[in-house]
Design an enzyme around this catalytic site. Structure first.
Site: not given
Ligand code: PBG
Length: 331
Positions: A200, A210, A254, A280
């Site tokens: 990630k 967010r 991701k 997103s």
């Molecule tokens: C939280 C999480 C995030 C996403 C999935 N789980 C955001 C982050 O790490 O700030 C992002 C998913 C997306 O942008 O669609 N841990």
């Protein structure tokens, strides 16, 4: 001089028409490989559009169940569920995350009651619950790894006992997969699948998410202190191998599109399924381009195909519903 093979070899023969192209195609998309993320609100009475993610919604409890009903009728049988909780319930260490009857646990129970066959994935991370928007507990100006682990373990057992089929730790704390796996075993949740967000990256593409869960950070601590640096590929191997050895069943890469090399590299090297998350920001970029008629909707299957071609076993995408509505299969 080398003799040319042409005209005996004409690659265009295999591109002559759609039936022939389909016969020789190397990659396909099947609905059973698509996972729809959904956002659920703790306060809304009716669903509300997410401004930075046109076409996606923050669902009330009732609207969420009707959306799932429609998704399953369309052949989408897996969802990833994210909570947007009342800001009054947030605090420094995300204590709401540990409660057995919080929004996400209650919602999972309701969903599994009505749709027992639906596969439900829940995130394991504190960001929807902390006032800082961070994925962990803050101690002395840092996101504290080991204190956060304690919270993640408790959260995981609650989610498993609520009926979540797949837990997806997305927090990037060190050692969390092993700790979570051990406590699931001890508590007799032997079949709970761990989908580890192993690779990630600290990405700028998470912004709209967010907004959706209300986890915009306000302090000066960077998520780069726990999420991976986008410059690194070898580190993705390290993280992935660690998580597999700690008991992860599936690993995640991701974001997806800017990290195709990571998906492909891991696909060559490791022997567990890889899921890609088209996040997103990737969704909104494509959707807004389509809405403004900069390109047409065929960019959607093109991006999904690229993720499967690279080696993804399944894809989490906000376009899952749209794809199921518009195509039977894409080959
Ligand atoms: C939280 C999480 C995030 C996403 C999935 N789980 C955001 C982050 O790490 O700030 C992002 C998913 C997306 O942008 O669609 N841990």
């Amino acid at each position: 001089m080398r003799k040319t093979l042409f005209p005996r070899v004409r690659p265009r023969r295999l591109r002559l028409n759609e039936t022939i192209r389909d016969l020789v195609s190397e990659t396909s998309i099947n609905k059973s490989k698509l996972i729809q993320p959904l956002f659920v609100s703790g306060t809304l009475k009716k669903k509300e559009g997410i401004i930075t993610m046109p076409g996606q919604y923050l669902y009330s409890q009732d609207d969420l169940l009707s959306e799932i009903d429609e998704l399953t009728n369309l052949g989408i049988n897996t969802i990833a569920l994210f909570p947007n909780i009342d800001s009054d319930l947030k605090d420094q260490s995300g204590t709401e995350a540990l409660k057995e009857d919080n929004l996400i646990c209650k919602t999972v129970r309701k969903i599994k009651d009505r749709f027992p066959k639906l596969v439900v994935i829940t995130d394991v991370a504190l960001d929807p619950y902390t006032s800082s928007g961070h994925d962990g507990v803050i101690l002395n100006g840092k996101v504290d790894n080991d204190q956060t682990l304690e919270a993640l373990i408790k959260m995981s057992v609650n989610l498993a006992s609520s009926g979540a089929d797949i837990l997806a730790p997305s927090d990037m704390m060190d050692g969390r997969i092993g700790k979570i796996r051990d406590s699931l075993e001890v508590n007799n949740f032997k079949d709970t699948i761990l989908l580890s967000y192993a690779a990630k990256y600290a990405s700028n593409f998470y912004g709209p998410f967010r907004d959706a869960v209300g986890s915009k950070q306000i302090d000066g601590i960077s998520k780069k202190t726990y999420q991976m640096d986008s410059k690194n590929l070898k580190e993705a191997h390290k993280e992935t191998l660690l998580d597999i050895s700690e008991g992860a069943d599936i690993i995640m890469v991701k974001p997806a599109m800017p990290y195709l090399d990571v998906i492909n590299d891991l696909h060559q090297e490791i022997n567990v399924p890889i899921f890609a998350y088209q996040v997103s920001g990737e969704y909104s970029m494509l959707k807004m381009g389509i809405d403004k008629k900069i390109f047409d909707h065929n960019v959607i299957p093109e991006t999904l195909i690229s993720l499967f071609r690279a080696g993804s076993s399944s894809v989490i995408t906000y376009f899952a519903r749209w794809t199921a509505e518009n195509y039977d299969n894409i080959s």
